[in-house]
Design a protein around this motif. Structure first.
Motif, mmCIF file in Angstrom:
data_model
loop_
_atom_site.group_PDB
_atom_site.id
_atom_site.type_symbol
_atom_site.label_atom_id
_atom_site.label_comp_id
_atom_site.label_asym_id
_atom_site.label_seq_id
_atom_site.Cartn_x
_atom_site.Cartn_y
_atom_site.Cartn_z
ATOM 1 N N GLU A 135 -0.994 7.197 -0.322
ATOM 2 C CA GLU A 135 -1.380 6.776 1.026
ATOM 3 C C GLU A 135 -2.260 5.528 0.978
ATOM 4 N N GLU A 136 -3.247 5.510 0.109
ATOM 5 C CA GLU A 136 -4.165 4.373 0.069
ATOM 6 C C GLU A 136 -3.477 3.119 -0.467
ATOM 7 N N LEU A 137 -2.648 3.278 -1.477
ATOM 8 C CA LEU A 137 -1.962 2.128 -2.042
ATOM 9 C C LEU A 137 -0.962 1.547 -1.038
ATOM 10 N N CYS A 138 -0.205 2.408 -0.373
ATOM 11 C CA CYS A 138 0.770 1.930 0.615
ATOM 12 C C CYS A 138 0.077 1.211 1.769
ATOM 13 N N ARG A 141 14.212 -4.650 -3.624
ATOM 14 C CA ARG A 141 13.358 -3.802 -2.780
ATOM 15 C C ARG A 141 13.148 -2.440 -3.433
ATOM 16 N N HIS A 142 14.213 -1.903 -4.035
ATOM 17 C CA HIS A 142 14.083 -0.590 -4.680
ATOM 18 C C HIS A 142 13.099 -0.647 -5.847
ATOM 19 N N VAL A 143 13.245 -1.615 -6.755
ATOM 20 C CA VAL A 143 12.358 -1.649 -7.909
ATOM 21 C C VAL A 143 10.926 -1.994 -7.505
ATOM 22 N N THR A 144 10.769 -2.740 -6.407
ATOM 23 C CA THR A 144 9.420 -3.032 -5.918
ATOM 24 C C THR A 144 8.737 -1.760 -5.442
ATOM 25 N N LEU A 145 9.440 -0.954 -4.646
ATOM 26 C CA LEU A 145 8.851 0.295 -4.149
ATOM 27 C C LEU A 145 8.674 1.298 -5.292
ATOM 28 N N ALA A 146 9.587 1.283 -6.267
ATOM 29 C CA ALA A 146 9.412 2.156 -7.433
ATOM 30 C C ALA A 146 8.188 1.728 -8.244
ATOM 31 N N SER A 147 7.896 0.428 -8.283
ATOM 32 C CA SER A 147 6.691 -0.051 -8.971
ATOM 33 C C SER A 147 5.434 0.413 -8.240
ATOM 34 N N VAL A 148 5.484 0.424 -6.921
ATOM 35 C CA VAL A 148 4.356 0.950 -6.142
ATOM 36 C C VAL A 148 4.154 2.426 -6.463
ATOM 37 N N ALA A 149 5.253 3.177 -6.552
ATOM 38 C CA ALA A 149 5.157 4.599 -6.887
ATOM 39 C C ALA A 149 4.569 4.789 -8.281
ATOM 40 N N HIS A 150 4.987 3.973 -9.230
ATOM 41 C CA HIS A 150 4.452 4.064 -10.590
ATOM 42 C C HIS A 150 2.959 3.772 -10.607
ATOM 43 N N ALA A 151 2.548 2.736 -9.868
ATOM 44 C CA ALA A 151 1.123 2.400 -9.793
ATOM 45 C C ALA A 151 0.321 3.540 -9.178
ATOM 46 N N ALA A 152 0.890 4.205 -8.179
ATOM 47 C CA ALA A 152 0.192 5.332 -7.548
ATOM 48 C C ALA A 152 -0.053 6.454 -8.550
ATOM 49 N N LEU A 153 0.922 6.708 -9.421
ATOM 50 C CA LEU A 153 0.730 7.729 -10.451
ATOM 51 C C LEU A 153 -0.400 7.340 -11.401
ATOM 52 N N CYS A 154 -0.463 6.049 -11.740
ATOM 53 C CA CYS A 154 -1.527 5.594 -12.632
ATOM 54 C C CYS A 154 -2.900 5.670 -11.969
ATOM 55 N N LEU A 155 -2.943 5.427 -10.675
ATOM 56 C CA LEU A 155 -4.208 5.409 -9.943
ATOM 57 C C LEU A 155 -4.709 6.795 -9.583
ATOM 58 N N ALA A 156 -3.801 7.767 -9.540
ATOM 59 C CA ALA A 156 -4.195 9.112 -9.132
ATOM 60 C C ALA A 156 -5.149 9.721 -10.151
ATOM 61 N N PRO A 157 -6.153 10.493 -9.708
ATOM 62 C CA PRO A 157 -7.038 11.191 -10.652
ATOM 63 C C PRO A 157 -6.232 12.099 -11.567
ATOM 64 N N ARG A 215 -10.573 5.817 -5.290
ATOM 65 C CA ARG A 215 -11.742 5.943 -4.434
ATOM 66 C C ARG A 215 -12.596 4.683 -4.489
ATOM 67 N N ARG A 216 -12.676 4.059 -5.667
ATOM 68 C CA ARG A 216 -13.472 2.844 -5.764
ATOM 69 C C ARG A 216 -12.827 1.694 -5.004
ATOM 70 N N ALA A 217 -11.500 1.738 -4.837
ATOM 71 C CA ALA A 217 -10.803 0.634 -4.178
ATOM 72 C C ALA A 217 -10.563 0.891 -2.693
ATOM 73 N N ARG A 218 -11.139 1.945 -2.136
ATOM 74 C CA ARG A 218 -10.876 2.295 -0.738
ATOM 75 C C ARG A 218 -11.245 1.151 0.203
#
Length: 451
Positions: free
Chosen positions: A42-45, A386-402, A439-442
């Motif tokens: 949610e925060e990354l999107c 567009r697909h690989v861009t959104l998949a990259s966002v999803a990958h980044a979200a996994l890395c950013l998640a606690p 949380r630090r990037a909110r």
């Protein structure tokens, strides 16, 4: 989509996260894992989709990212649509309508993926400072005849033929994470689209990503070209013109000139890179580096470096570069050969920098499949982007998640980032691993979302 449907869909996706991420997290609490991943998404999107002017496009992008993480098996548009509608009580008709809507959003819409990639680089840079970019090829096997850019190809990175697509990914690496940001699909004469060579495609992918990151405020950092035999004269000239420091793999047979009169081979004309290094093997020194594959383990290689010149008919483009090699066994030939324009950087620091590529390989081994980077099937090149861009966002979200799963593990826990001071590039930043970068990037996400 109305509010109630959106809420039901989010609940269904969150519920699926519990199963998907529980498998990845081992003994971690699956409910907490799901909540952390959903929050990161949610925060990354909210931050990276600010360039999408229409609210419905931002919502579709958010749904697509959630669907990539929650869908089981292949991350096709159909599976994502079924995942979206599963918890909303929609029947077959609702799933078909959602599939048609998502297909239009990916393949036929007009939104530009480049601002999203730039925003992703900026967001990641504020969260975990960039140490180095890593460029690696990604082979995408395809059995059909209708996927854009598909053909019978030789993959130089793996040394084998395959049927499918060839792409190049640019990976953002820091002490805390490893995640892709930029992509380019290799389209040769067989595709009838372009006559761009393999090498030209790879270099363009890198320089486009670096340029966009610069324009969004990301500081210039070295690029590690983990692509076999990529460090040719043409490649090095393009990086010099762009003023981007680079470390690239060089062919053992590449012809070079030794420039130091104190070393063997000086004045002997051009020599093969392997022979240049073998001639100075008496100068080898042990270099210790953290093993990305074994947490806490450290390994030692023998390393030698020598200043050389790449022959060029244009005198104005002749410049010294540093050739360095790595030996796994003292009595054998060097197993890794690299060249860099950062001639003042200590060879041990350069070797440790190249090990970042192993972190990328480890992250790609799990993360690429988890977010469906290879799963787009269609004739639309914009759709693929567009697909690989959104998949990259999803990958980044996994890395950013606690307590992130395996996609981030190689970055966060397996290897320390290189701490070398580089010239002409600034010193590579060291960023401590923190419990929750999201949380630090909110505050930063809120600023970007409001632009």
């Amino acid at each position: 989509m109305n509010t109630s449907t959106s809420t039901s869909t989010s609940s269904a996706i969150s519920g699926t996260y519990r199963g998907v991420r529980a498998t990845a997290a081992g003994r971690r609490n699956p409910v907490n894992q799901a909540a952390g991943t959903a929050e990161a998404v949610e925060e990354l999107c909210a931050a990276v989709f600010a360039s999408l002017r229409r609210r419905d496009q931002r919502e579709r992008g958010r749904q697509y990212v959630h669907g990539l993480l929650a869908a089981q098996g292949r991350k096709s548009i159909r599976n994502i649509a079924q995942q979206m509608t599963a918890g909303a009580g929609a029947g077959a008709g609702g799933a078909a309508a959602a599939e048609q809507s998502l297909h239009h959003f990916i393949a036929a819409s007009t939104w530009d993926w480049q601002p999203i990639r730039a925003a992703l680089s900026q967001y990641l840079g504020r969260t975990a400072p960039l140490n180095a970019w890593v460029a690696q090829p990604m082979a995408i096997p395809k059995g059909g005849e209708h996927s854009v850019g598909a053909g019978h190809r030789f993959d130089p990175h793996r040394g084998q033929m395959f049927r499918g697509q060839q792409a190049f990914g640019m990976w953002f690496t820091s002490a805390a994470m490893v995640t892709p940001v930029g992509w380019r699909l290799f389209l040769d004469e067989e595709s009838g689209t372009t006559d761009e060579s393999y090498e030209e495609c790879a270099v363009t992918a890198v320089l486009d990503t670096v340029r966009e990151a610069r324009e969004s405020g990301t500081a210039t950092r070295p690029v590690v070209l983990d692509i076999r035999d990529i460090a040719t004269r043409a490649t090095l000239n393009r990086f010099a013109e762009a003023r981007v420091p680079v470390v690239g793999r060089i062919s053992p047979e590449a012809r070079l000139l030794v420039t130091d009169p104190r070393l063997p081979g000086f004045g002997a004309g051009t020599l093969a890179a392997r022979d240049v290094l073998q001639n100075v093997r008496g100068l080898r020194m042990p270099v210790e580096w953290p093993d990305p594959e074994l947490p806490g383990a450290r390994r030692t290689s023998l390393v030698a470096a020598v200043r050389v010149m790449v022959p060029d008919p244009a005198p104005g483009r002749r410049r010294e570069v540093l050739l360095f090699g790595e030996w796994e066994a003292a009595r054998r030939l060097p197993t890794q050969l690299w060249v860099t324009d950062m001639v003042r950087t200590e060879p041990g620091a350069l070797v440790r920098m190249t090990k970042t590529a192993q972190r990328v390989s480890a992250a790609a081994g799990t993360g690429v499949q988890e977010v469906g980077l290879r799963d787009f099937s269609g004739r639309s090149l914009p759709g693929w982007h567009r697909h690989v861009t959104l998949a990259s966002v999803a990958h980044a979200a996994l890395c950013l998640a606690p307590a992130a799963g395996p996609a981030a593990a190689p970055a966060a826990g397996r290897a320390a980032a290189p701490a070398a001071a580089t010239a002409p590039a600034p010193a590579l930043a060291q960023a401590p691993v923190r419990h929750s970068p999201v949380r630090r990037a909110r505050a930063h996400a809120a600023v970007l979302a409001g632009r």
